[in-house]
Write an enzyme that holds these catalytic residues in place. Structure first.
Site, PDB file in Angstrom:
ATOM      1  N   ASP A 203      59.954 -44.352 -21.922  1.00 54.85           N
ATOM      2  CA  ASP A 203      60.377 -45.257 -23.011  1.00 54.85           C
ATOM      3  C   ASP A 203      59.566 -45.196 -24.231  1.00 54.85           C
ATOM      4  O   ASP A 203      58.576 -44.455 -24.282  1.00 54.85           O
ATOM      5  CB  ASP A 203      59.621 -46.421 -22.667  1.00 54.85           C
ATOM      6  CG  ASP A 203      60.162 -47.599 -23.431  1.00 54.85           C
ATOM      7  OD1 ASP A 203      61.472 -47.831 -23.589  1.00 54.85           O
ATOM      8  OD2 ASP A 203      59.383 -48.367 -23.928  1.00 54.85           O
ATOM      9  N   GLU A 265      63.702 -41.222 -23.850  1.00 57.50           N
ATOM     10  CA  GLU A 265      64.442 -42.178 -24.655  1.00 57.50           C
ATOM     11  C   GLU A 265      63.742 -41.482 -26.081  1.00 57.50           C
ATOM     12  O   GLU A 265      62.773 -42.573 -26.458  1.00 57.50           O
ATOM     13  CB  GLU A 265      64.150 -43.696 -24.572  1.00 57.50           C
ATOM     14  CG  GLU A 265      64.785 -44.491 -25.295  1.00 57.50           C
ATOM     15  CD  GLU A 265      64.223 -45.879 -25.508  1.00 57.50           C
ATOM     16  OE1 GLU A 265      64.807 -47.058 -25.710  1.00 57.50           O
ATOM     17  OE2 GLU A 265      62.962 -46.022 -25.495  1.00 57.50           O
TER      18      GLU A 265
END
Length: 538
Positions: A203, A265
């Protein structure tokens, strides 16, 4: 690099645990629910599942505020449930990828509680970004950085210092310049690798390192980070120091058997900058958000595909294609607007509504285009059903922190996170035994239920299943793109398959040959209707 590595052409299915399947009837999806629906993934033909966070968390941002990286939140089950899920997946030939959230912890993490208790100047505060404020009494934030979720990226604590949070106030950013922070996450990696996971989705992979001194930045946060209005890289994103972190992680992954992987990401542009994350000694994949956001025109789609392929070629990496996830409007709704219309803030009551039929037609065409491209592809739960966004979700039901931090100006991401329908005639469409759902489901979703689409010719689920079968049979994920000249269509070959996408307003003639699969019915004369993709035997 070996072409046998599984992740180089894998199709990976994203499970959003709270919205996939609920085993215990509390209205919240859970790990046992996921295990009960694994055969759906096998039938679909995917290679792996990636699960969004299930860690212990106060759930201020749907689990992306982690209080304990080594435990399962009771909402989702136990570590024993996790181990059973991994075992069940492996028995079915599915690999398992878990989410890792390294940019920030929860304010409920023991480290942050220690930082508050120990006070200014303490080693515990060094783990985060605590600073004195500006102004005569430190009453102003240390700089002008803004939160991605809206408002200031700084919150003041009772002793007068401020802490940095690029997202919600409940998500304080970690100080990755500190060796202790790096060591902690290396231990977390090993904890889950030892439990059998095949990889990690990282993330906010572009956000860990901040520019030294945290220089001021007042420009708006943008979805894809590239040098913006101030003609420099934002000081909170895409700093060169992140690559040292991923090199160290890659060494850990490579020390385990079975080709473990990580996907970043990283909202970074241009493609050449994104390619730095997938150099041979760093990440294996990085999500291609430039492609996800490309407008639905032949020129924009071709440019996104060409620039993506060209960007990773110098580092020997693959492209990683994606059209929907838990942070963006589902592409069956996003494509129901004309190119150029922004759905970035979400869709809700009173907003212009998408053309549902047009959106689904384009979404099916976009999916066949994506699955024909070389590299790896990610699917988001429910898209194989043609599931649209919940575009009229009542504002009173919203839970996304973006909705609250923007003073109810930005709808947020709840519309793509609604529990998915399994059984048309069951309470809650079979999401769980009680009919409860943590977000309300639309009243007309029975038509999208998996049991209504399974095995039905022409259904979206049948199209996905056949596309994945053909993709595997013809090695499209390991092929190359060879373009044919075209105007209102995209036309290219990938190995033994010719792919044609009609972006025009009128049907386009198809060349002679066997049509292997099409995203919609062909015209009576065999031509390709607008917003339709066909795969032909080349």
């Amino acid at each position: 690099m070996s072409q046998l590595l599984w992740w180089r052409d894998a199709v990976i299915y994203q499970v959003y645990p709270r919205s996939f399947a609920d085993a215990d009837g509390d209205g919240m999806g859970d790990l046992r629910g996921i295990a009960s629906r694994l055969d759906h993934l096998v039938e679909l033909g995917v290679d792996a599942l990636w699960m969004s966070p299930f860690y212990r968390s106060p759930q201020h941002d749907a689990g992306y505020d982690v209080a304990d990286y080594r435990d399962v939140d009771p909402l989702f089950g136990t570590l024993a449930d996790f181990d059973a899920l991994v075992a069940a997946a492996k028995q079915r030939g599915l690999r398992v990828i878990v989410d890792l959230v390294p940019n920030h912890t929860s304010t409920e993490h023991e480290w942050f509680k220690e930082a508050l208790a120990d006070g200014p100047g303490s080693p515990a505060r060094d783990r985060y970004h605590f600073y004195k404020g500006l102004g005569s009494d430190g009453e102003l934030p240390p700089n002008g950085w803004q939160s991605v979720f809206g408002g200031s990226a700084w919150t003041r604590v009772p002793d007068g210092e401020w802490y940095l949070h690029l997202f919600d106030t409940s998500q304080p950013d970690l100080n990755w310049d500190l060796p202790e922070v790096r060591a902690m996450f290396e231990d977390v990696l090993r904890f889950w690798l030892d439990r059998g996971v095949d990889g990690f989705r990282v993330d906010v992979a572009h956000g860990l390192i901040k520019e030294s001194g945290l220089p001021d930045w007042t420009a708006a946060q943008v979805p894809i980070t590239s040098p913006g209005a101030e003609h420099r890289t934002p000081p909170m994103w895409d700093q060169d120091g992140v690559h040292e972190v991923y090199r160290s992680w890659r060494r850990i992954l490579d020390s385990y058997p079975g080709d473990r992987m990580m996907v970043g990401e990283a909202w970074v542009a241009p493609a050449e900058r994104l390619a730095r994350y997938v150099r041979p000694d760093e990440m294996n994949q990085a999500f291609n958000f430039d492609y996800l956001m490309a407008p639905w025109t032949a020129a924009n789609q071709r440019e996104a595909i060409e620039s993506s392929l060209a960007g990773v070629a110098p580092v020997g990496a693959i492209c990683t294609w994606v059209l929907s996830n838990h942070d963006v409007v589902r592409h069956a709704s996003r494509l129901g607007y004309e190119p150029g219309y922004s759905t970035q803030g979400g869709i809700g009551e009173g907003d212009p509504q998408p053309d549902e039929a047009l959106g689904l037609r384009r979404a099916r065409a976009a999916t066949l285009l994506m699955l024909s491209l070389p590299g790896s592809a990610y699917l988001y739960q429910g898209e194989e059903l043609g599931l649209p966004e919940h575009t009229t979700l009542p504002d009173a039901a919203r839970q996304d922190p973006t909705w609250f931090r923007s003073n109810h100006e930005v709808r947020g991401r709840d519309g793509c996170r609604v529990p998915i329908p399994w059984e048309a005639d069951a309470p809650g469409y079979g999401f769980g035994p009680s009919g409860k759902a943590w977000l309300p489901q639309p009243s007309d979703w029975a038509r999208f239920a998996a049991d209504r689409e399974r095995g039905v010719p022409g259904s979206t689920m049948s199209m996905y299943t056949e596309a994945l079968r053909l993709r595997r049979t013809h090695g499209l994920g390991r092929g190359t793109v060879a373009w044919n000249d075209a105007t209102d269509t995209l036309d290219f070959r990938n190995g033994p398959v010719r792919v044609i996408v009609n972006f025009g307003q009128v049907p386009a003639p198809l060349p002679p040959g066997e049509v292997l699969l099409a995203s919609g019915n062909l015209a009576a004369d065999g031509s390709l209707p607008p917003d339709t993709t066909a795969w032909l035997r080349a």
